[in-house]
Design a protein around this motif. Sequence first.
Motif: not given
Length: 244
Positions: A14-17, A20, A37, A40, A43, A46-47, A189-190
């Motif tokens: 859940s650190s991105r995409g 998150r 994570y 990272n 990241q 940050e969440v 997403t990335d």
Amino acid sequence: MMNLKEKVAIVTGSSRGIGRAIALRLAEEGANIVVTYHSNQDQANEVVTAIKAIGSDAIALKIDVKKIEDIRDLFGKTVNYFGRVDVLINNAAGTNIFKPNVLMTPEEYDSMFDITRGVYFALQEAAKQIADGGRIISISTGGTSMSIPAGGAYAGSKAAIEQFSNCLAKELGERQITVNTVAPGVTETDGLVLEQQQIDQLIAQTPLGRLGQPKDIANTIVMLASDNASWITGQNIRATGGIV
């Protein structure tokens, strides 16, 4: 409102995409979140900061879902910090490899199915520790319904998760724990690595006329995690914009 206030949710990857987006939407509905994570930490932090700004509590934990001891440690640390687990979202994924059957190597195959194995044992740990009336939701893929050329190994690794979940739903029903999967369509997403021509073709085939967004998937997850979905279990919900 989705009645998630003070629920404790683990969201893997859940650190991105998509992960998150899921973590933030659950927090918006009042849930406290365990952000996980693989590499990272910045990241993930940050969440956590964003969740706390919403008004919910959160911690970030590093895990490798391929390691059973990490999964058990994840649940142990969650219970130690929050006192309980109410929701598990199996979102963590590795590299999705699309290759014709004749070209797929054993190492590439294993890299995808090692994640699937991790999901199985995360489900096992959730079955042991999640509170009665809890929610277990795993991310699959719309590809399990599309029989995409070169997608056999990838789709198979996700189809197994659907079956794990369907069977577990029947095992945990007497405890009023629901178990479902969500199968996203192509989501922006990335991690989306398609050529623009391929993306345009997919959009043209999608009745709603666009790519999915992480929040589209997160909204589906939040609904299934809430009390409003207490009568939905053993299902695979396709959040695909209608392409399948």
